[in-house]
Design a protein around this motif. Structure first.
Motif, PDB file in Angstrom:
ATOM      1  N   PRO A  21       0.910  -1.155  -0.037  1.00 16.09           N
ATOM      2  CA  PRO A  21      -0.087   0.009  -0.160  1.00 16.09           C
ATOM      3  C   PRO A  21       0.924   1.455  -0.058  1.00 16.09           C
ATOM      4  CG  PRO A  21      -1.054  -1.465   1.524  1.00 16.09           C
ATOM      5  CD  PRO A  21       0.436  -2.064   1.013  1.00 16.09           C
ATOM      6  N   GLY A  22       2.087   1.066   0.725  1.00 15.83           N
ATOM      7  CA  GLY A  22       2.917   2.352   0.530  1.00 15.83           C
ATOM      8  C   GLY A  22       3.180   2.657  -0.907  1.00 15.83           C
ATOM      9  N   LEU A  23       3.779   1.640  -1.416  1.00 15.08           N
ATOM     10  CA  LEU A  23       4.137   1.891  -2.807  1.00 15.08           C
ATOM     11  C   LEU A  23       2.828   2.271  -3.718  1.00 15.08           C
ATOM     12  CD1 LEU A  23       6.365   1.270  -5.079  1.00 15.08           C
ATOM     13  CD2 LEU A  23       5.303  -1.130  -5.445  1.00 15.08           C
ATOM     14  N   ALA A  24       1.820   1.950  -3.531  1.00 13.81           N
ATOM     15  CA  ALA A  24       0.728   2.610  -4.177  1.00 13.81           C
ATOM     16  C   ALA A  24       0.480   4.089  -3.964  1.00 13.81           C
ATOM     17  CB  ALA A  24      -0.546   1.679  -3.603  1.00 13.81           C
ATOM     18  N   PHE A  25       0.700   4.454  -3.006  1.00 15.17           N
ATOM     19  CA  PHE A  25       0.748   5.744  -2.333  1.00 15.17           C
ATOM     20  C   PHE A  25       2.047   6.497  -3.157  1.00 15.17           C
ATOM     21  CE2 PHE A  25      -2.359   5.074   1.058  1.00 15.17           C
ATOM     22  CZ  PHE A  25      -3.078   5.959   0.710  1.00 15.17           C
ATOM     23  N   PHE A  26       3.045   5.944  -3.110  1.00 11.98           N
ATOM     24  CA  PHE A  26       4.327   6.354  -3.928  1.00 11.98           C
ATOM     25  C   PHE A  26       4.150   6.543  -5.334  1.00 11.98           C
ATOM     26  CE2 PHE A  26       8.510   5.705  -5.625  1.00 11.98           C
ATOM     27  CZ  PHE A  26       9.337   7.055  -4.960  1.00 11.98           C
ATOM     28  N   TYR A  27       3.728   5.472  -5.909  1.00 16.34           N
ATOM     29  CA  TYR A  27       3.492   5.475  -7.338  1.00 16.34           C
ATOM     30  C   TYR A  27       2.062   6.198  -7.719  1.00 16.34           C
ATOM     31  CZ  TYR A  27       6.833   1.674  -8.322  1.00 16.34           C
ATOM     32  OH  TYR A  27       7.878   0.961  -8.889  1.00 16.34           O
ATOM     33  N   GLY A  28       1.212   6.411  -6.945  1.00 20.39           N
ATOM     34  CA  GLY A  28      -0.205   7.238  -7.231  1.00 20.39           C
ATOM     35  C   GLY A  28       0.098   8.443  -7.199  1.00 20.39           C
ATOM     36  N   SER A  38      -5.894   3.909 -11.379  1.00 21.54           N
ATOM     37  CA  SER A  38      -5.268   2.579 -12.349  1.00 21.54           C
ATOM     38  C   SER A  38      -3.977   2.260 -11.387  1.00 21.54           C
ATOM     39  CB  SER A  38      -5.054   3.199 -13.573  1.00 21.54           C
ATOM     40  OG  SER A  38      -4.240   2.382 -14.311  1.00 21.54           O
ATOM     41  N   MET A  39      -3.027   3.468 -11.182  1.00 23.04           N
ATOM     42  CA  MET A  39      -1.648   2.996 -10.676  1.00 23.04           C
ATOM     43  C   MET A  39      -1.635   2.286  -9.427  1.00 23.04           C
ATOM     44  SD  MET A  39       1.469   3.738 -11.733  1.00 23.04           S
ATOM     45  CE  MET A  39       1.552   2.074 -11.268  1.00 23.04           C
ATOM     46  N   MET A  40      -2.769   2.827  -8.494  1.00 22.53           N
ATOM     47  CA  MET A  40      -2.664   2.248  -7.142  1.00 22.53           C
ATOM     48  C   MET A  40      -3.251   0.750  -7.101  1.00 22.53           C
ATOM     49  SD  MET A  40      -3.773   5.522  -4.706  1.00 22.53           S
ATOM     50  CE  MET A  40      -3.134   4.962  -3.203  1.00 22.53           C
ATOM     51  N   MET A  41      -4.022   0.458  -8.203  1.00 25.71           N
ATOM     52  CA  MET A  41      -4.837  -0.771  -8.311  1.00 25.71           C
ATOM     53  C   MET A  41      -3.913  -1.839  -9.013  1.00 25.71           C
ATOM     54  SD  MET A  41      -8.042  -1.398  -7.617  1.00 25.71           S
ATOM     55  CE  MET A  41      -8.484  -2.719  -8.697  1.00 25.71           C
ATOM     56  N   MET A  42      -2.946  -1.294  -9.516  1.00 25.18           N
ATOM     57  CA  MET A  42      -1.779  -2.397 -10.111  1.00 25.18           C
ATOM     58  C   MET A  42      -1.259  -2.940  -8.658  1.00 25.18           C
ATOM     59  SD  MET A  42      -0.529  -1.329 -13.816  1.00 25.18           S
ATOM     60  CE  MET A  42      -0.173   0.362 -13.790  1.00 25.18           C
ATOM     61  N   SER A  43      -0.829  -1.994  -7.853  1.00 31.43           N
ATOM     62  CA  SER A  43      -0.227  -2.730  -6.607  1.00 31.43           C
ATOM     63  C   SER A  43      -1.147  -3.584  -5.726  1.00 31.43           C
ATOM     64  CB  SER A  43       0.186  -1.374  -5.758  1.00 31.43           C
ATOM     65  OG  SER A  43       1.371  -0.782  -6.372  1.00 31.43           O
TER      66      SER A  43
END
Length: 422
Positions: A21-28, A38-43
């Motif tokens: 989830p941290g990566l999802a925020f970082f990427y998002g 879309s970006m967060m959903m891939m994580s």
């Protein structure tokens, strides 16, 4: 059974799981506002899919045995569905399922990392197909090469991966990869480069066009990643001991130094240090220290962080010079940072590094491990991605990319400021 070490491993597993989830925020935060879902959903998609595959057969492939050096591709049929792992050998320091859980979180975050290279333009269904196949034929076997160790019948550790143990048989010194510089970061970074080439460049790709839409998300994500990374690195000791404490300190020192180094590079190059640069620098330092965290004096961890911060800050510019669109700099941070940390050990690893009382053997085995994983992951990721693109399609239409793919792919918006249906 040591209840303290068992608790330590389980808590570490929870910390590493939080990294996705941290990566999802970082990427998002790094993508445009109309692509954040879309970006967060891939994580989160990787979290769901790989979590299930790990239980079904992933662990059985990644840890196929512990007697001698097992074949590079093997499977423990007794652990399909984790059947054998349900029983704890007498004298074991912790239940096998604790280790299963810990390693599951590594598999999840590694797959999720790859998605940053194809931000703003990938179909979710195609990504999920890629994630499942790549995990099966790349991550699970590579984890076996690097991490494959388990409990023998007498409760002792037995090592069997060809990278971990096999190279030691040949060269007299084993590869050092404490927490996954090869299996996680080089592996994911190489796959990211392959997918970036398969999907091609975003519409209007050039320097300065694609600006992070939410730097606070990026900082939040980096903070969660750093927090979880203590479980990632220190937890890899599988015991709450002095080595884990050293690893913990190095996981503070290296990313802190890398953060500062990245900001200095930004100030010199662009005139202003940025919040995204601070977050990226910290992550670059975390990547670099991952393989090295148990084998460096803290002073040398700081030096490694400084090197990683400078080199990775410069490496992210390569995509503009070479023309590949690695959207969120997975190559520049994870592949390059993983290579730096892995090869750095050849020079500065305690006792075996070239400058620390050893000879060139440590550097040689580090290089063999790093480039074996890089080539294997890149080639197979390219083949898988190319096959998906030529059959069901991997990339969304250009018009959907321009409009923002959240509503097209997921039927949602990241920010609903006015409720038009009220």
């Amino acid at each position: 059974m040591d209840q303290g070490n068992t608790a330590f491993i389980l808590i570490s597993a929870a910390l590493v799981l939080l990294m996705t989830p941290g990566l999802a925020f970082f990427y998002g935060g790094l993508v445009k506002a109309k692509s954040v879902i879309s970006m967060m959903m891939m994580s989160f998609g990787a979290l769901g899919l790989i979590g299930v595959l790990w239980v079904l057969y992933g662990y059985a492939i990644a840890f196929p045995g512990s007697e001698g050096t097992v074949a590079p591709w093997a499977i423990d049929t007794g652990n399909i569905g984790l059947t054998a792992a349900l029983e704890t050998p007498e004298g074991a320091a912790y239940p096998p399922l604790a280790f299963v859980a810990f390693q599951a979180t590594f598999a999840i975050i590694t797959v999720a990392l790859v998605s940053g290279a194809i931000a703003d333009r990938a179909k979710f269904g195609s990504w999920m197909i890629f994630a499942g196949i790549w995990a099966t034929v790349v991550y699970f076997p590579v984890a076996s090469w690097v991490f494959n160790f388990g409990l023998a019948d007498d409760g002792s550790f037995a090592y069997g991966g060809w990278i971990t143990h096999g190279l030691q048989d040949v060269f007299g010194v084993g590869v050092i990869d404490f927490a996954g510089g090869t299996a996680v970061h080089i592996n994911a970074g190489a796959a990211a480069l392959a997918l970036a080439l398969v999907l091609g460049r975003r519409v209007g790709f050039k320097k300065g066009v694609h600006i992070p839409h939410n730097p606070p998300f990026v900082l939040l994500g980096a903070g969660l990643l750093w927090f979880g990374w203590f479980g990632f690195n220190a937890g890899s000791e599988l015991a709450a001991d002095g080595t884990a404490a050293l690893v913990f300190v190095n996981t503070i020192a290296a990313p802190a130094a890398a953060l500062l180094a990245w900001l200095v590079v930004e100030k010199i190059k662009d005139g202003k240090p940025t919040s995204v640069g601070a977050a990226s620098g910290a992550v670059a330092g975390l990547v670099a220290i991952t393989p090295a965290c148990g084998s460096l004096h803290p002073i040398w961890a700081i030096v490694l962080g400084l090197v990683a911060g400078v080199v990775c800050a410069l490496a992210i510019e390569l995509k503009f010079k070479l023309g590949f669109d690695d959207s969120l700099d997975v190559v520049g941070i994870h592949l390059v940072g993983g290579l730096i940390g892995t090869l750095y050990l050849g020079f500065f690893a305690n006792g075996t590094g070239l400058f620390m009382g050893g000879d060139a053997s440590q550097l040689l085995v580090q290089a063999i491990a790093a480039f074996a994983v890089l080539i294997y992951s890149f080639v197979l990721a390219f083949i898988i991605g190319f096959a998906i693109e030529k059959t069901i399609g991997f990339r969304v239409k250009n018009e959907d990319e321009i409009a923002g793919i959240d509503t097209v792919v997921h039927g949602e918006e990241g920010y609903v400021l006015v409720d038009t249906k009220a």
